[in-house]
Structures are given as C-alpha cells and as structure tokens.
Design a protein around this motif. Structure first.
Motif, PDB file in Angstrom:
ATOM      1  N   ASN A 111       0.756  -1.119  -0.061  1.00  0.00           N
ATOM      2  CA  ASN A 111       0.022  -0.009   0.031  1.00  0.00           C
ATOM      3  C   ASN A 111       0.875   1.331   0.105  1.00  0.00           C
ATOM      4  OD1 ASN A 111       0.834  -0.190   2.470  1.00  0.00           O
ATOM      5  ND2 ASN A 111      -1.055  -0.069   3.617  1.00  0.00           N
ATOM      6  N   MET A 112       2.037   1.205   0.755  1.00  0.00           N
ATOM      7  CA  MET A 112       2.726   2.217   0.665  1.00  0.00           C
ATOM      8  C   MET A 112       3.380   2.579  -0.823  1.00  0.00           C
ATOM      9  SD  MET A 112       4.296   4.891   2.257  1.00  0.00           S
ATOM     10  CE  MET A 112       4.272   4.549   4.140  1.00  0.00           C
ATOM     11  N   LYS A 113       3.804   1.501  -1.373  1.00  0.00           N
ATOM     12  CA  LYS A 113       4.363   1.564  -2.703  1.00  0.00           C
ATOM     13  C   LYS A 113       3.305   2.320  -3.721  1.00  0.00           C
ATOM     14  CE  LYS A 113       6.637  -0.932  -6.319  1.00  0.00           C
ATOM     15  NZ  LYS A 113       5.711  -0.292  -7.491  1.00  0.00           N
ATOM     16  N   ILE A 114       2.170   1.983  -3.598  1.00  0.00           N
ATOM     17  CA  ILE A 114       1.231   2.534  -4.455  1.00  0.00           C
ATOM     18  C   ILE A 114       0.803   3.955  -4.238  1.00  0.00           C
ATOM     19  CG2 ILE A 114      -1.412   2.280  -5.017  1.00  0.00           C
ATOM     20  CD1 ILE A 114      -1.579  -0.792  -4.675  1.00  0.00           C
ATOM     21  N   LYS A 115       0.725   4.216  -3.049  1.00  0.00           N
ATOM     22  CA  LYS A 115       0.688   5.628  -2.676  1.00  0.00           C
ATOM     23  C   LYS A 115       1.838   6.445  -3.023  1.00  0.00           C
ATOM     24  CE  LYS A 115      -0.086   8.750   1.376  1.00  0.00           C
ATOM     25  NZ  LYS A 115       0.015   8.772   2.792  1.00  0.00           N
ATOM     26  N   ASN A 116       2.956   6.144  -2.891  1.00  0.00           N
ATOM     27  CA  ASN A 116       4.127   6.591  -3.410  1.00  0.00           C
ATOM     28  C   ASN A 116       4.318   6.717  -4.894  1.00  0.00           C
ATOM     29  OD1 ASN A 116       5.099   7.112  -0.760  1.00  0.00           O
ATOM     30  ND2 ASN A 116       6.392   5.344  -0.750  1.00  0.00           N
ATOM     31  N   ASP A 117       3.976   5.839  -5.526  1.00  0.00           N
ATOM     32  CA  ASP A 117       3.867   5.897  -7.165  1.00  0.00           C
ATOM     33  C   ASP A 117       2.827   6.903  -7.660  1.00  0.00           C
ATOM     34  OD1 ASP A 117       5.800   4.068  -6.968  1.00  0.00           O
ATOM     35  OD2 ASP A 117       4.571   2.205  -7.564  1.00  0.00           O
ATOM     36  N   GLY A 118       1.718   7.209  -6.900  1.00  0.00           N
ATOM     37  CA  GLY A 118       0.781   8.242  -7.257  1.00  0.00           C
ATOM     38  C   GLY A 118      -0.035   7.627  -8.392  1.00  0.00           C
ATOM     39  N   GLY A 119      -1.026   8.637  -8.738  1.00  0.00           N
ATOM     40  CA  GLY A 119      -2.188   8.229  -9.718  1.00  0.00           C
ATOM     41  C   GLY A 119      -3.230   7.365  -8.955  1.00  0.00           C
ATOM     42  N   VAL A 120      -3.579   7.354  -7.860  1.00  0.00           N
ATOM     43  CA  VAL A 120      -4.428   6.639  -7.029  1.00  0.00           C
ATOM     44  C   VAL A 120      -4.933   7.621  -5.994  1.00  0.00           C
ATOM     45  CG1 VAL A 120      -3.676   4.534  -7.406  1.00  0.00           C
ATOM     46  CG2 VAL A 120      -2.755   5.602  -5.329  1.00  0.00           C
ATOM     47  N   LYS A 121      -5.956   7.307  -5.431  1.00  0.00           N
ATOM     48  CA  LYS A 121      -6.686   8.023  -4.158  1.00  0.00           C
ATOM     49  C   LYS A 121      -7.206   7.029  -3.377  1.00  0.00           C
ATOM     50  CE  LYS A 121     -11.181   8.928  -6.347  1.00  0.00           C
ATOM     51  NZ  LYS A 121     -12.361  10.136  -6.599  1.00  0.00           N
ATOM     52  N   ILE A 122      -7.217   7.259  -1.979  1.00  0.00           N
ATOM     53  CA  ILE A 122      -7.772   6.208  -0.908  1.00  0.00           C
ATOM     54  C   ILE A 122      -9.299   6.548  -0.722  1.00  0.00           C
ATOM     55  CG2 ILE A 122      -7.379   5.373   1.225  1.00  0.00           C
ATOM     56  CD1 ILE A 122      -4.509   6.506   1.053  1.00  0.00           C
ATOM     57  N   LEU A 123     -10.148   5.371  -0.936  1.00  0.00           N
ATOM     58  CA  LEU A 123     -11.247   5.477  -0.600  1.00  0.00           C
ATOM     59  C   LEU A 123     -11.705   5.124   0.783  1.00  0.00           C
ATOM     60  CD1 LEU A 123     -13.986   3.707  -3.258  1.00  0.00           C
ATOM     61  CD2 LEU A 123     -13.343   6.204  -2.777  1.00  0.00           C
ATOM     62  N   ALA A 124     -10.762   4.391   1.525  1.00  0.00           N
ATOM     63  CA  ALA A 124     -10.981   3.989   2.908  1.00  0.00           C
ATOM     64  C   ALA A 124      -9.677   3.092   3.420  1.00  0.00           C
ATOM     65  CB  ALA A 124     -12.134   3.100   3.088  1.00  0.00           C
ATOM     66  N   THR A 125      -9.607   3.402   4.712  1.00  0.00           N
ATOM     67  CA  THR A 125      -8.470   2.201   5.355  1.00  0.00           C
ATOM     68  C   THR A 125      -9.301   1.253   6.300  1.00  0.00           C
ATOM     69  OG1 THR A 125      -8.257   3.648   7.434  1.00  0.00           O
ATOM     70  CG2 THR A 125      -6.968   4.226   5.180  1.00  0.00           C
ATOM     71  N   SER A 126      -8.558   0.027   6.647  1.00  0.00           N
ATOM     72  CA  SER A 126      -9.227  -0.903   7.335  1.00  0.00           C
ATOM     73  C   SER A 126      -9.414  -0.166   8.867  1.00  0.00           C
ATOM     74  CB  SER A 126      -8.563  -2.236   7.873  1.00  0.00           C
ATOM     75  OG  SER A 126      -7.064  -1.517   7.946  1.00  0.00           O
ATOM     76  N   TYR A 127      -8.554   0.724   9.294  1.00  0.00           N
ATOM     77  CA  TYR A 127      -8.772   1.523  10.489  1.00  0.00           C
ATOM     78  C   TYR A 127     -10.160   2.229  10.795  1.00  0.00           C
ATOM     79  CZ  TYR A 127      -8.032   4.193  14.927  1.00  0.00           C
ATOM     80  OH  TYR A 127      -8.285   4.473  16.215  1.00  0.00           O
ATOM     81  N   GLU A 128     -10.406   2.988   9.551  1.00  0.00           N
ATOM     82  CA  GLU A 128     -11.606   3.775   9.398  1.00  0.00           C
ATOM     83  C   GLU A 128     -12.965   2.869   9.237  1.00  0.00           C
ATOM     84  OE1 GLU A 128      -9.549   7.284   6.634  1.00  0.00           O
ATOM     85  OE2 GLU A 128     -10.610   5.866   5.695  1.00  0.00           O
ATOM     86  N   ILE A 129     -12.653   1.653   8.665  1.00  0.00           N
ATOM     87  CA  ILE A 129     -14.059   0.838   8.629  1.00  0.00           C
ATOM     88  C   ILE A 129     -14.101   0.370   9.730  1.00  0.00           C
ATOM     89  CG2 ILE A 129     -14.636  -1.356   7.700  1.00  0.00           C
ATOM     90  CD1 ILE A 129     -13.179  -0.469   4.959  1.00  0.00           C
ATOM     91  N   GLY A 130     -13.038  -0.308  10.591  1.00  0.00           N
ATOM     92  CA  GLY A 130     -13.265  -0.825  11.863  1.00  0.00           C
ATOM     93  C   GLY A 130     -13.742   0.245  13.183  1.00  0.00           C
ATOM     94  N   GLU A 131     -13.196   1.533  13.071  1.00  0.00           N
ATOM     95  CA  GLU A 131     -13.770   2.491  13.891  1.00  0.00           C
ATOM     96  C   GLU A 131     -15.320   2.786  13.807  1.00  0.00           C
ATOM     97  OE1 GLU A 131     -11.778   6.460  15.448  1.00  0.00           O
ATOM     98  OE2 GLU A 131     -12.208   6.411  13.286  1.00  0.00           O
ATOM     99  N   LYS A 132     -15.652   2.706  12.322  1.00  0.00           N
ATOM    100  CA  LYS A 132     -17.194   2.923  12.396  1.00  0.00           C
ATOM    101  C   LYS A 132     -17.853   1.652  12.901  1.00  0.00           C
ATOM    102  CE  LYS A 132     -17.063   6.021   8.433  1.00  0.00           C
ATOM    103  NZ  LYS A 132     -17.198   6.116   6.843  1.00  0.00           N
ATOM    104  N   ALA A 133     -17.412   0.263  12.756  1.00  0.00           N
ATOM    105  CA  ALA A 133     -17.926  -0.658  13.115  1.00  0.00           C
ATOM    106  C   ALA A 133     -17.947  -0.855  14.880  1.00  0.00           C
ATOM    107  CB  ALA A 133     -17.200  -1.739  12.663  1.00  0.00           C
TER     108      ALA A 133
END
Length: 309
Positions: free
Chosen positions: A221-243
């Motif tokens: 996930n770090m490599k994808i973020k660093n390479d760019g061209g993407v955006k983040i819809l969610a993280t597991s922490y955010e999903i778990g926090e809502k749960a």
C-alpha cells in the motif's frame, strides 16, 4: 492508550508471566550441538528461557512485514533455541491453514481470529497461542488500504456497483472488511465482482484498468501511494472505527495445530517468548524494524510499511 490496546498488552504480559513459571522446572543442561531430527522424538525442554535442544521450526517464507523477520534477524529465535526453516511461498491453491494441518508448515503466522474460526469450522484443529498486530490510524502502520484510480470512474463507494474489486483471497480479512465497508455505504456486496489477486499485483492491474479497486496490505500500500495516480477510498482502521473499534480491524493471531502443541509444548513456549520480544522491539524501534524488513524483502525503504503490536 485505548482500552483494547491495553487488553492486548495485558494478555502478552500475562503469557510471559505464565511462561516464567515453566522456566524454573527441570535442570537439564543445554546441548546446542544437537539439532532436531524430524524422524526422531524431540526431547528438548524449555528451561531458563531457552530450549535444551534446538528446534527447526517450519515457517512460510515471508513476503511482507512480519515480526518473524525481526525475531530472526535480531536473534530472538536463536536466543530461545529456535531455528527458522523457511519453506517457500505458498502456491495460490494452498492456504496457510491447510499447510499447517498438512505439516508443510508448523506456524500459522499470517491471519486473524476469523481465519482460525473458519478453519476450525471446516475441521482444522488450529489453536491460537498469541495475539499479534493491531490496526492504526497512521498510514504506514495501517492494516489495509482501499485504492481506486485518481482519474477513474469511482468517486465514492456507491460507484462500486458492478465493478471489479481485487483482494488477496476469499475468506480473508480483505473479504470480511470489504463486506463491512460496502455495508456501511449501502452497497450490496453481491452487486460487485470480487477478483482474487496477490497484493503485489494489484497496483499494475488497477492502473491498467483490469480492476476498479485494490485492497492492499503493507508494504504494497505504501508503494502504490508513493507511485501516485491513485486515491484512497478507505482504510481498515476507518472501517473498523465505524464498526466500533479501529484497532480491532487489524488484530492478528499466531497459531499452531493442536497436534503440534501436544507434541511440542515447550517449543510453543519458546516461540511465544521470541515473538513477544520481536513485537516489543518493533513498537520501541519502529523505523529500525522497517529497515530490517526492507533489507530482508529487498524493498526500497521509502516504500516500506509495517504494523504495530
């Protein structure tokens, strides 16, 4: 510190305290020259913090950040008399629970409570001996990340209807938390198309348009973020926090088969001590732990990410 994190630490310290009771039993001297032979009965004991005879523990070859790398490279396995024997990367049609039950591997070192529950329901006699990582709101320590193309059609979870979602495996943590992510956003999971794909392959597939969303573990996930061209819809922490609990969305476990535990209880004790030392080292020396793992995995340190424990 959150209540759940305190609980995990309390469990860990309790295990250490219990193990210390065993170290006072017996007075056999260690014979470091005697190596375990799988064709013979292993008679080693866990005495004074170390096995009296070395034990070759079969572990799957690591392909991502894992405390086993630290336990090996920092000498925590060696301190307790364990010699890790790496068995290679699992083939796509073989799961880790299967390999442990078949005794191709001794240690279940990549998965969660739900993984063990599913395996036991299917008849696999796996037993949890230790908790491992937890999730974090920090990106470099988060469990999983949901990526879409920056220039793609997916602007929100509602746009995922009919789209291809890649994940590392069915019955996995990715499938569980993706279903929860979709539920939270009013999308019926059966109206999406699930594609099983290794984490390290998902970046290229996403950018080529072969999939519409990637669900990726660290360090990829770090490599994808660093390479760019993407955006983040969610993280597991955010999903778990809502749960209800963000840290629990990454709670991992370590397990052995019940047969292994019955045959080699002292090896299990030794493993627990070594693994806990590795977990504590990672929490206290996170950046150094990342560097050790990056060197082991032959990855650029800037693309390295891990977990906390």
């Amino acid at each position: 510190m959150k209540k759940s994190k305190k609980f995990y630490l309390l469990v860990s310290f309790s295990i250490i305290a219990i193990l210390s009771l065993f170290t006072g039993c017996g007075n056999t001297k260690s014979n470091s020259s005697e190596i375990y032979d799988s064709t013979k009965t292993y008679t080693g004991k866990f005495v004074n913090g170390k096995l009296t005879k070395p034990f070759h523990l079969k572990i799957q070859t690591q392909t991502s950040f894992n405390e086993a790398i630290i336990a090996d490279k920092k000498g925590f396995f060696k301190e307790v008399g364990i010699i890790p024997e790496y068995t290679g990367v699992l083939s796509p049609n073989v799961s880790l629970p299967q390999s442990v039950i078949k005794e191709d591997n001794d240690l279940f070192d990549s998965g969660h409570v739900t993984t063990i529950a599913s395996a036991r329901k299917a008849g696999a006699n796996l037993k949890i001996v230790l908790t491992s990582m937890v999730d974090s709101p920090d990106f470099d320590k988060t469990h999983m990340t949901w990526f879409v193309r920056d220039d793609g059609e997916i602007k929100s979870p509602k746009d995922l209807v009919g789209k291809k979602i890649a994940m590392s495996g069915k019955g996995s943590c990715a499938e569980l938390w993706n279903a929860e992510f979709l539920r939270q956003n009013g999308v019926y999971v059966k109206k999406t198309r699930i594609v099983v794909m290794k984490d390290e392959q998902q970046e290229q597939a996403l950018k080529q348009g072969n999939i519409d969303m990637a669900i990726v573990h660290p360090p990829f996930n770090m490599k994808i973020k660093n390479d760019g061209g993407v955006k983040i819809l969610a993280t597991s922490y955010e999903i778990g926090e809502k749960a209800g609990d963000g840290t629990a969305s990454g709670l991992a476990v370590r397990a052995f088969s019940e047969n292994f535990i019955e045959r080699y209880p002292d090896v299990v004790k030794a493993y627990i001590v070594a693994d806990l030392k590795a977990q504590q080292y990672i929490n206290k020396n996170y950046q150094e732990a990342l560097k050790i793992a990056a060197d082991y995995l032959k990855m650029d340190i800037k693309n390295m990410a891990g977990n906390i424990y």
